[in-house]
Design a protein around this motif. Structure first.
Motif, PDB file in Angstrom:
ATOM      1  N   ASP A  68       1.118  -1.314  -0.218  1.00 38.67           N
ATOM      2  CA  ASP A  68       0.267   0.041  -0.314  1.00 38.67           C
ATOM      3  C   ASP A  68       1.194   1.248  -0.266  1.00 38.67           C
ATOM      4  OD1 ASP A  68      -2.043   2.377   0.443  1.00 38.67           O
ATOM      5  OD2 ASP A  68      -2.973   1.183   2.241  1.00 38.67           O
ATOM      6  N   GLN A  69       1.397   2.202  -1.498  1.00 38.96           N
ATOM      7  CA  GLN A  69       1.856   3.466  -1.093  1.00 38.96           C
ATOM      8  C   GLN A  69       0.830   3.818  -2.132  1.00 38.96           C
ATOM      9  OE1 GLN A  69       5.086   2.069  -4.109  1.00 38.96           O
ATOM     10  NE2 GLN A  69       6.344   1.574  -1.746  1.00 38.96           N
ATOM     11  N   ARG A  70      -0.733   4.322  -0.967  1.00 38.35           N
ATOM     12  CA  ARG A  70      -1.586   5.206  -1.825  1.00 38.35           C
ATOM     13  C   ARG A  70      -0.927   6.514  -1.323  1.00 38.35           C
ATOM     14  NH1 ARG A  70      -7.117   1.599  -0.687  1.00 38.35           N
ATOM     15  NH2 ARG A  70      -5.454   0.265   1.044  1.00 38.35           N
ATOM     16  N   VAL A  74      -1.313   0.721  -5.059  1.00 44.40           N
ATOM     17  CA  VAL A  74      -1.782  -0.194  -4.402  1.00 44.40           C
ATOM     18  C   VAL A  74      -1.518  -2.218  -5.408  1.00 44.40           C
ATOM     19  CG1 VAL A  74      -4.697  -0.419  -4.428  1.00 44.40           C
ATOM     20  CG2 VAL A  74      -3.357  -1.185  -2.540  1.00 44.40           C
ATOM     21  N   GLU A  75      -0.992  -2.413  -4.464  1.00 49.57           N
ATOM     22  CA  GLU A  75      -0.112  -3.930  -4.939  1.00 49.57           C
ATOM     23  C   GLU A  75      -1.537  -4.506  -4.732  1.00 49.57           C
ATOM     24  OE1 GLU A  75       2.950  -5.787  -6.912  1.00 49.57           O
ATOM     25  OE2 GLU A  75       3.414  -5.817  -5.371  1.00 49.57           O
ATOM     26  N   PRO A  88      -3.883   4.671  -8.642  1.00 54.53           N
ATOM     27  CA  PRO A  88      -4.599   5.934  -9.055  1.00 54.53           C
ATOM     28  C   PRO A  88      -4.642   7.287  -9.881  1.00 54.53           C
ATOM     29  CG  PRO A  88      -4.869   4.680  -6.892  1.00 54.53           C
ATOM     30  CD  PRO A  88      -3.561   4.593  -7.592  1.00 54.53           C
ATOM     31  N   VAL A  89      -5.731   7.474 -10.233  1.00 50.78           N
ATOM     32  CA  VAL A  89      -5.483   8.773 -11.460  1.00 50.78           C
ATOM     33  C   VAL A  89      -6.523   9.805 -11.081  1.00 50.78           C
ATOM     34  CG1 VAL A  89      -5.530   9.944 -13.563  1.00 50.78           C
ATOM     35  CG2 VAL A  89      -3.966   7.703 -13.655  1.00 50.78           C
ATOM     36  N   ARG A  98      -3.830  13.152 -12.684  1.00 51.40           N
ATOM     37  CA  ARG A  98      -2.921  13.419 -11.932  1.00 51.40           C
ATOM     38  C   ARG A  98      -2.811  12.306 -11.287  1.00 51.40           C
ATOM     39  NH1 ARG A  98      -1.516  19.160 -10.962  1.00 51.40           N
ATOM     40  NH2 ARG A  98      -0.039  18.688  -9.535  1.00 51.40           N
ATOM     41  N   GLN A  99      -1.443  11.846 -11.527  1.00 48.98           N
ATOM     42  CA  GLN A  99      -1.624  10.375 -10.410  1.00 48.98           C
ATOM     43  C   GLN A  99      -0.400  10.829  -9.627  1.00 48.98           C
ATOM     44  OE1 GLN A  99      -0.021   6.728 -12.665  1.00 48.98           O
ATOM     45  NE2 GLN A  99       1.167   6.145  -9.741  1.00 48.98           N
TER      46      GLN A  99
END
Length: 160
Positions: A68-70, A74-75, A88-89, A98-99
């Motif tokens: 979780d690198q939100r 997120v993997e 997520p964009v 934009r991400q």
């Protein structure tokens, strides 16, 4: 991750109302119209507004958050060595995305970054050749990245 797994993910996300585009290695294959190599995972650029619905839909297929690198990514992993990497964009009123990146900046998705390709007779939303090439800059490439970039350049040159 094989093509059946890829289509299973896309089939689960569609009725959940998510907007997503295949990126990474599978995205290159969608643009090429054929599978060109093995893939560990599928990368998906995902409308951030539909992230909760996507996570719920993928949970029904056995996917659980692994990394979780939100808000950057997120993997998710599922039994059988299946992996999905969601990016997520956030879209503005003009349709520009934009991400977030891991350094506090962002990746830009211009309106022309989104297209469709075909794979195994199926139309699949994906990132454009130009967007895929842009994402292959700025990091040390692996051997598969060199192969993907060469294929993307040949696709770009063939369209000119």
């Amino acid at each position: 991750m094989d093509i059946t797994d890829l289509f299973g993910v896309l089939d689960a996300l569609e009725p959940a109302g998510t907007r997503c585009w295949v990126a990474g290695g599978w995205g290159v294959d969608v643009l090429a119209g054929r599978q060109t190599r093995e893939h560990r995972d599928v990368d998906l650029a995902l409308d951030a507004a539909s992230e909760p619905a996507a996570l719920e839909a993928l949970a029904l297929l056995g996917y659980r958050v692994e990394t979780d690198q939100r808000p950057t990514r997120v993997e998710l992993a599922a039994p059988g060595r299946r992996w999905v990497d969601l990016h997520p964009v956030v879209f503005d009123a003009d349709g520009v995305g934009r991400q977030a990146d891991l350094q506090g900046g962002f990746f830009r998705y211009p309106r022309g970054a989104f297209t469709r390709g075909r794979l195994d007779g199926r139309t699949v939303p994906c990132l454009s050749v130009e967007q895929q090439l842009a994402f292959h800059r700025g990091y040390p490439p692996r051997e598969v990245d060199h192969l993907d970039v060469a294929l993307l350049r040949s696709l770009r040159d063939a369209r000119r």
